[in-house]
Scaffold this motif. Structure first.
Motif, PDB file in Angstrom:
ATOM      1  N   MET A   1      70.572  22.211  12.443  1.00 53.46           N
ATOM      2  CA  MET A   1      70.376  23.179  11.363  1.00 53.46           C
ATOM      3  C   MET A   1      71.206  22.685  10.194  1.00 53.46           C
ATOM      4  N   ALA A   2      70.556  21.924   9.309  1.00 53.95           N
ATOM      5  CA  ALA A   2      71.293  21.187   8.277  1.00 53.95           C
ATOM      6  C   ALA A   2      71.994  22.103   7.276  1.00 53.95           C
ATOM      7  N   ARG A   3      71.432  23.292   7.019  1.00 55.76           N
ATOM      8  CA  ARG A   3      72.054  24.200   6.050  1.00 55.76           C
ATOM      9  C   ARG A   3      72.393  25.510   6.739  1.00 55.76           C
ATOM     10  N   LEU A   4      73.624  25.963   6.577  1.00 56.52           N
ATOM     11  CA  LEU A   4      74.075  27.220   7.174  1.00 56.52           C
ATOM     12  C   LEU A   4      75.035  27.896   6.212  1.00 56.52           C
ATOM     13  N   ARG A   5      74.740  29.151   5.873  1.00 51.66           N
ATOM     14  CA  ARG A   5      75.572  29.943   4.955  1.00 51.66           C
ATOM     15  C   ARG A   5      75.819  29.214   3.629  1.00 51.66           C
ATOM     16  N   GLY A   6      74.799  28.536   3.144  1.00 48.70           N
ATOM     17  CA  GLY A   6      74.882  27.877   1.856  1.00 48.70           C
ATOM     18  C   GLY A   6      75.545  26.513   1.862  1.00 48.70           C
ATOM     19  N   MET A   7      75.970  26.037   3.014  1.00 45.99           N
ATOM     20  CA  MET A   7      76.629  24.736   3.116  1.00 45.99           C
ATOM     21  C   MET A   7      75.741  23.748   3.879  1.00 45.99           C
ATOM     22  N   GLU A   8      75.710  22.500   3.381  1.00 45.69           N
ATOM     23  CA  GLU A   8      74.969  21.430   4.060  1.00 45.69           C
ATOM     24  C   GLU A   8      75.887  20.791   5.092  1.00 45.69           C
ATOM     25  N   ARG A   9      75.345  20.536   6.291  1.00 46.95           N
ATOM     26  CA  ARG A   9      76.187  20.100   7.407  1.00 46.95           C
ATOM     27  C   ARG A   9      75.693  18.778   8.008  1.00 46.95           C
ATOM     28  N   ALA A  10      76.646  17.971   8.429  1.00 44.88           N
ATOM     29  CA  ALA A  10      76.333  16.712   9.105  1.00 44.88           C
ATOM     30  C   ALA A  10      77.430  16.432  10.121  1.00 44.88           C
ATOM     31  N   TYR A  11      77.178  15.501  11.038  1.00 45.31           N
ATOM     32  CA  TYR A  11      78.198  15.178  12.031  1.00 45.31           C
ATOM     33  C   TYR A  11      78.137  13.722  12.461  1.00 45.31           C
ATOM     34  N   LEU A  12      79.232  13.315  13.064  1.00 49.40           N
ATOM     35  CA  LEU A  12      79.404  11.958  13.582  1.00 49.40           C
ATOM     36  C   LEU A  12      79.825  12.080  15.041  1.00 49.40           C
ATOM     37  N   LEU A  13      79.072  11.485  15.944  1.00 53.73           N
ATOM     38  CA  LEU A  13      79.333  11.609  17.375  1.00 53.73           C
ATOM     39  C   LEU A  13      80.129  10.411  17.881  1.00 53.73           C
ATOM     40  N   ILE A  14      81.163  10.713  18.677  1.00 57.86           N
ATOM     41  CA  ILE A  14      81.975   9.683  19.335  1.00 57.86           C
ATOM     42  C   ILE A  14      81.946   9.982  20.826  1.00 57.86           C
ATOM     43  N   GLN A  15      81.727   8.970  21.644  1.00 62.55           N
ATOM     44  CA  GLN A  15      81.752   9.226  23.079  1.00 62.55           C
ATOM     45  C   GLN A  15      82.291   8.029  23.853  1.00 62.55           C
ATOM     46  N   SER A  16      82.764   8.319  25.062  1.00 63.41           N
ATOM     47  CA  SER A  16      83.364   7.286  25.895  1.00 63.41           C
ATOM     48  C   SER A  16      83.250   7.686  27.356  1.00 63.41           C
ATOM     49  N   GLY A  17      83.174   6.698  28.225  1.00 63.56           N
ATOM     50  CA  GLY A  17      83.194   6.963  29.658  1.00 63.56           C
ATOM     51  C   GLY A  17      84.591   7.215  30.183  1.00 63.56           C
ATOM     52  N   SER A  18      85.604   7.015  29.331  1.00 66.60           N
ATOM     53  CA  SER A  18      86.998   7.200  29.723  1.00 66.60           C
ATOM     54  C   SER A  18      87.638   8.288  28.873  1.00 66.60           C
ATOM     55  N   ARG A  19      88.073   9.369  29.497  1.00 70.18           N
ATOM     56  CA  ARG A  19      88.749  10.452  28.775  1.00 70.18           C
ATOM     57  C   ARG A  19      90.034   9.927  28.126  1.00 70.18           C
ATOM     58  N   LYS A  20      90.791   9.112  28.847  1.00 69.01           N
ATOM     59  CA  LYS A  20      92.053   8.594  28.330  1.00 69.01           C
ATOM     60  C   LYS A  20      91.833   7.744  27.083  1.00 69.01           C
ATOM     61  N   GLN A  21      90.842   6.848  27.141  1.00 69.51           N
ATOM     62  CA  GLN A  21      90.562   5.989  25.982  1.00 69.51           C
ATOM     63  C   GLN A  21      90.126   6.815  24.783  1.00 69.51           C
TER      64      GLN A  21
END
Length: 473
Positions: free
Chosen positions: A422-442
């Protein structure tokens, strides 16, 4: 649910001091309960997610009921998972923590399978001799529907009325209809502040956004072409109520959603009417899905659940099954037999098949196999850098610069910035960057270093947050 839970605990532990902590208390009441817990005077604390931080000098047990519920994750301000904080706190206090659920989150289920958690099963219902309800699917491709109801469902409601038993019609959408549509030019009413459609509230003659709260008057003609043939499309609780009132004029019908329970003490009055059998048919949203105990309720009918079957959210099937299991559990909780009817175009879908067998394990193992193949949690750990600005370009630019300064180790993967679903919510445009890893510690080590760098990054007119283990994208 709080008054009901308090009553159960006070009846079971009449001589023990008990306090509740939730948003319905005023500051003085909350402070008093907090101090009683801190001094060790209160032995039992009942509370919502914030209660997990209550100071307790002799913590002996933490219970997280319905541990799979997403409301345990605080999504604004200070972001935290009350369930995970409970696990962390219990470990440090050397106290047991119980995660209770008929449909555990796949993360908890995976931990139980791997032996990290001890799995304890409850094979019978809380009320002695109460049997699980029979679940049946009504194929709406073969059975014609009128105003959202098939003939078998109407017949089941008539049978309940004849036997003086209560029925629940579950549809997780409030309002009259989710869309206002012009048949001539295909115009639909949309919110100018959110990337969503406005919901028709016919009784109030309003269009409302259920995301930001925007309201506007119901138009008499189409704003695009001027045609008067604009119609509500789809079903919400108000439309279901109107259809059932017309079909069963003598039945005592009550609608239970955020709109009908908004007035002070409205819910307490409705609950008393249900318990004292002054209600024949309940129409409700997820407010009614969990925790409530209605001894005379024998039939649960579920409308419009197919929408979540093919969602882009990889957790949609898990959440839908949990919700349907919960609402199905309202039927037949005492001495009367319960029945659950689900109207669907996909009666052979594995989710509905598992629901008919009351077999969470088979579905959970199927979903885990899919998650493993796709590389989704619980087999990887994720974090989400969210950004919002008045212009989508500003949000995406900030995320791109954030990715550039990230020095990710080999086991940490950084994806490209994208607009939110949902790119627009309450008048603000939103975006994200995903980071993932198989190691919680790393992942944690990387986030600690990257978080410090993000503080130095210029973010003019951009608001950003870093969300670990995100539940919503």
């Amino acid at each position: 649910l709080t008054p009901q839970l308090e009553a159960i605990f006070r009846a079971r532990f009449p001589a023990i001091r008990l306090v509740s902590l939730h948003s319905g208390l005023n500051p003085g009441e909350r402070m008093n309960a907090w101090l009683q817990a801190q001094r060790g005077e209160a032995k039992i604390i009942l509370g919502t997610r914030l209660a997990v931080f209550t100071p307790l000098p002799k913590l002996g047990l933490i219970i997280v009921d319905e541990e799979q519920d997403t409301s345990f994750k605080q999504q604004e301000g200070l972001r935290y998972s009350a369930r995970d904080v409970a696990i962390f706190r219990a470990k440090h206090a050397n106290a047991p923590v119980i995660l209770g659920s008929a449909t555990p989150s796949l993360e908890s289920y995976y931990n139980a399978l791997s032996g990290r958690y001890l799995r304890l099963r409850l094979p019978s219902r809380a009320v002695k001799n109460a049997a699980l309800p029979v679940v049946r699917c009504i194929d709406t491709r073969a059975a014609k529907t009128k105003e959202g109801f098939s003939d078998p469902l109407i017949a089941a409601l008539e049978k309940c009325l004849t036997l003086h038993q209560q029925s629940l019609v579950f549809i997780n959408r409030r309002g009259y209809a989710p869309v206002l549509l012009c048949k001539s030019c295909a115009w639909t009413a949309t919110c100018h502040r959110c990337a969503s459609r406005l919901v028709v509230h016919l009784r109030e003659k309003q269009l409302r956004c259920h995301h930001c709260g925007h309201q506007e008057r119901f138009p008499s003609v189409c704003p695009e072409c001027g045609d008067q043939d604009i119609v509500p499309f789809g079903h919400g609780t108000q439309r279901v109520e109107a259809a059932l009132t017309e079909r069963f004029p003598e039945a005592r019908i009550v609608r239970i959603d955020r709109d009908s329970t908004r007035r002070k003490n409205a819910w307490q009055k409705i609950l008393k009417d249900i318990q004292e059998q002054r209600v024949d048919i309940l129409i409700g949203t997820q407010i009614l899905a969990k925790g409530h105990d209605f001894p005379n309720l024998s039939l649960v009918s579920i409308l419009n659940s197919d929408a979540s079957l093919f969602s882009t959210d990889f957790r949609a099937s898990e959440r839908l099954f949990a919700q349907l299991m919960q609402v199905a559990g309202r039927a037949g909780r005492a001495t009367i037999l319960g029945e659950v009817l689900i109207q669907t175009e996909f009666p052979d879908h594995p989710l509905y098949q598992a629901l008919r067998r009351q077999d969470y394990d088979s579905l959970a193992q199927t979903l885990l196999a899919e998650r493993k193949t796709a590389g989704f949690p619980p087999y990887v750990y994720q974090a989400l850098l969210r950004a919002e600005a008045l212009q989508i370009a500003a949000a995406l630019d900030f995320l791109a610069r954030a990715a550039t300064i990230a020095k990710a180790p080999k086991l940490v993967e950084i994806f490209d910035p994208v607009p939110a679903q949902m790119a627009r919510l309450r008048g603000m445009e939103r975006a994200y960057l995903l980071i993932q890893s198989g190691s919680r510690k790393q992942l944690q080590e990387f986030l600690s270093v990257w978080r410090a760098k993000l503080d130095t990054l210029s973010a003019h007119k951009v608001r950003w947050t870093l969300d670990v283990d995100p539940l919503e994208f």
